[in-house]
Design a protein around this motif. Sequence first.
Motif, mmCIF file in Angstrom:
data_model
loop_
_atom_site.group_PDB
_atom_site.id
_atom_site.type_symbol
_atom_site.label_atom_id
_atom_site.label_comp_id
_atom_site.label_asym_id
_atom_site.label_seq_id
_atom_site.Cartn_x
_atom_site.Cartn_y
_atom_site.Cartn_z
ATOM 1 N N LEU A 1 48.214 -16.386 1.491
ATOM 2 C CA LEU A 1 48.049 -14.951 1.649
ATOM 3 C C LEU A 1 46.630 -14.735 2.134
ATOM 4 O O LEU A 1 45.685 -15.121 1.455
ATOM 5 C CB LEU A 1 48.274 -14.249 0.302
ATOM 6 C CG LEU A 1 48.126 -12.743 0.275
ATOM 7 C CD1 LEU A 1 49.223 -12.089 1.103
ATOM 8 C CD2 LEU A 1 48.166 -12.241 -1.148
ATOM 9 N N GLU A 2 46.481 -14.150 3.304
ATOM 10 C CA GLU A 2 45.157 -13.871 3.849
ATOM 11 C C GLU A 2 44.948 -12.369 3.924
ATOM 12 O O GLU A 2 45.876 -11.639 4.272
ATOM 13 C CB GLU A 2 44.992 -14.480 5.240
ATOM 14 C CG GLU A 2 44.972 -15.980 5.234
ATOM 15 C CD GLU A 2 44.731 -16.580 6.594
ATOM 16 O OE1 GLU A 2 44.525 -17.794 6.648
ATOM 17 O OE2 GLU A 2 44.740 -15.848 7.593
ATOM 18 N N ALA A 3 43.755 -11.937 3.603
ATOM 19 C CA ALA A 3 43.434 -10.512 3.608
ATOM 20 C C ALA A 3 42.306 -10.233 4.581
ATOM 21 O O ALA A 3 41.329 -10.980 4.642
ATOM 22 C CB ALA A 3 43.020 -10.065 2.209
ATOM 23 N N GLY B 1 39.524 1.601 6.930
ATOM 24 C CA GLY B 1 40.145 1.763 5.625
ATOM 25 C C GLY B 1 41.470 1.053 5.453
ATOM 26 O O GLY B 1 42.108 1.180 4.415
ATOM 27 N N ALA B 2 41.889 0.308 6.460
ATOM 28 C CA ALA B 2 43.138 -0.448 6.357
ATOM 29 C C ALA B 2 42.866 -1.821 5.742
ATOM 30 O O ALA B 2 41.750 -2.341 5.803
ATOM 31 C CB ALA B 2 43.772 -0.624 7.735
ATOM 32 N N LEU B 3 43.896 -2.373 5.151
ATOM 33 C CA LEU B 3 43.847 -3.741 4.648
ATOM 34 C C LEU B 3 45.076 -4.455 5.201
ATOM 35 O O LEU B 3 46.202 -4.004 4.986
ATOM 36 C CB LEU B 3 43.863 -3.779 3.118
ATOM 37 C CG LEU B 3 43.872 -5.163 2.473
ATOM 38 C CD1 LEU B 3 42.592 -5.935 2.802
ATOM 39 C CD2 LEU B 3 44.055 -5.058 0.968
ATOM 40 N N VAL B 4 44.838 -5.538 5.935
ATOM 41 C CA VAL B 4 45.936 -6.329 6.482
ATOM 42 C C VAL B 4 46.109 -7.554 5.596
ATOM 43 O O VAL B 4 45.168 -8.325 5.402
ATOM 44 C CB VAL B 4 45.650 -6.763 7.933
ATOM 45 C CG1 VAL B 4 46.791 -7.642 8.457
ATOM 46 C CG2 VAL B 4 45.441 -5.551 8.831
ATOM 47 N N LEU B 5 47.306 -7.702 5.036
ATOM 48 C CA LEU B 5 47.649 -8.896 4.268
ATOM 49 C C LEU B 5 48.602 -9.719 5.123
ATOM 50 O O LEU B 5 49.708 -9.259 5.437
ATOM 51 C CB LEU B 5 48.314 -8.536 2.944
ATOM 52 C CG LEU B 5 47.460 -7.799 1.924
ATOM 53 C CD1 LEU B 5 48.275 -7.525 0.660
ATOM 54 C CD2 LEU B 5 46.219 -8.586 1.582
ATOM 55 N N SER B 6 48.176 -10.898 5.506
ATOM 56 C CA SER B 6 49.007 -11.793 6.309
ATOM 57 C C SER B 6 49.634 -12.833 5.398
ATOM 58 O O SER B 6 48.934 -13.476 4.611
ATOM 59 C CB SER B 6 48.163 -12.495 7.374
ATOM 60 O OG SER B 6 47.579 -11.553 8.240
ATOM 61 N N ILE B 7 50.941 -12.998 5.533
ATOM 62 C CA ILE B 7 51.660 -13.988 4.747
ATOM 63 C C ILE B 7 51.959 -15.165 5.669
ATOM 64 O O ILE B 7 52.597 -15.001 6.705
ATOM 65 C CB ILE B 7 52.971 -13.421 4.184
ATOM 66 C CG1 ILE B 7 52.682 -12.171 3.352
ATOM 67 C CG2 ILE B 7 53.694 -14.479 3.363
ATOM 68 C CD1 ILE B 7 53.913 -11.377 2.997
ATOM 69 N N LEU C 1 48.005 0.007 4.058
ATOM 70 C CA LEU C 1 48.260 -1.394 3.733
ATOM 71 C C LEU C 1 49.251 -1.917 4.755
ATOM 72 O O LEU C 1 50.355 -1.384 4.891
ATOM 73 C CB LEU C 1 48.828 -1.543 2.320
ATOM 74 C CG LEU C 1 49.150 -2.969 1.893
ATOM 75 C CD1 LEU C 1 47.899 -3.854 1.900
ATOM 76 C CD2 LEU C 1 49.796 -2.978 0.521
ATOM 77 N N ILE C 2 48.836 -2.930 5.477
ATOM 78 C CA ILE C 2 49.660 -3.504 6.539
ATOM 79 C C ILE C 2 49.992 -4.939 6.142
ATOM 80 O O ILE C 2 49.090 -5.747 5.903
ATOM 81 C CB ILE C 2 48.926 -3.493 7.889
ATOM 82 C CG1 ILE C 2 48.545 -2.058 8.254
ATOM 83 C CG2 ILE C 2 49.784 -4.158 8.968
ATOM 84 C CD1 ILE C 2 47.530 -1.957 9.365
ATOM 85 N N THR D 1 49.530 4.940 3.011
ATOM 86 C CA THR D 1 50.584 4.396 3.857
ATOM 87 C C THR D 1 50.748 2.889 3.672
ATOM 88 O O THR D 1 49.834 2.190 3.230
ATOM 89 C CB THR D 1 50.325 4.703 5.344
ATOM 90 O OG1 THR D 1 49.099 4.099 5.737
ATOM 91 C CG2 THR D 1 50.265 6.198 5.595
ATOM 92 N N TYR D 2 51.943 2.437 4.055
ATOM 93 C CA TYR D 2 52.352 1.041 3.915
ATOM 94 C C TYR D 2 53.256 0.691 5.082
ATOM 95 O O TYR D 2 54.116 1.494 5.457
ATOM 96 C CB TYR D 2 53.118 0.883 2.600
ATOM 97 C CG TYR D 2 53.800 -0.458 2.398
ATOM 98 C CD1 TYR D 2 53.085 -1.518 1.865
ATOM 99 C CD2 TYR D 2 55.132 -0.645 2.716
ATOM 100 C CE1 TYR D 2 53.698 -2.744 1.656
ATOM 101 C CE2 TYR D 2 55.746 -1.855 2.514
ATOM 102 C CZ TYR D 2 55.025 -2.912 1.987
ATOM 103 O OH TYR D 2 55.633 -4.122 1.787
ATOM 104 N N GLU D 3 53.026 -0.443 5.660
ATOM 105 C CA GLU D 3 53.935 -0.889 6.719
ATOM 106 C C GLU D 3 54.021 -2.409 6.741
ATOM 107 O O GLU D 3 53.083 -3.100 6.339
ATOM 108 C CB GLU D 3 53.511 -0.360 8.082
ATOM 109 C CG GLU D 3 52.183 -0.878 8.577
ATOM 110 C CD GLU D 3 51.760 -0.256 9.908
ATOM 111 O OE1 GLU D 3 52.040 -0.867 10.945
ATOM 112 O OE2 GLU D 3 51.151 0.829 9.847
ATOM 113 N N ILE D 4 55.179 -2.876 7.178
ATOM 114 C CA ILE D 4 55.389 -4.301 7.383
ATOM 115 C C ILE D 4 55.525 -4.504 8.885
ATOM 116 O O ILE D 4 56.336 -3.824 9.531
ATOM 117 C CB ILE D 4 56.652 -4.819 6.667
ATOM 118 C CG1 ILE D 4 56.531 -4.604 5.162
ATOM 119 C CG2 ILE D 4 56.883 -6.297 6.988
ATOM 120 C CD1 ILE D 4 57.775 -4.975 4.391
#
Length: 92
Positions: A11-13, A19-25, A53-54, A84-87
Amino acid sequence: MRSLPTAQGVLEAQPSADGALVLSIIGSLDASSTGQAWRHALQLITQYQPKRLIIDASQLTYCHGAGAALLLELRQHQQKRRQTYEIQSLDP
């Protein structure tokens, strides 16, 4: 960029200036890796309080029911905060 190795994935952040946070799986979200990823993701959300949160799922190779529960929990967490939240890039 912060990363946390899990049993079969990472999990990378990456926070952004807007103000966005991208979490890469990267890899698998399975029964053995999801718990650690879950704790780390919630820790990062608490730390950064993202407006958006992306979830970048472009490198997600497998998602067990526990992984799906994590994705739903992250969405609910953002909804409670009225954010907000998106995948992105999730293949069926």
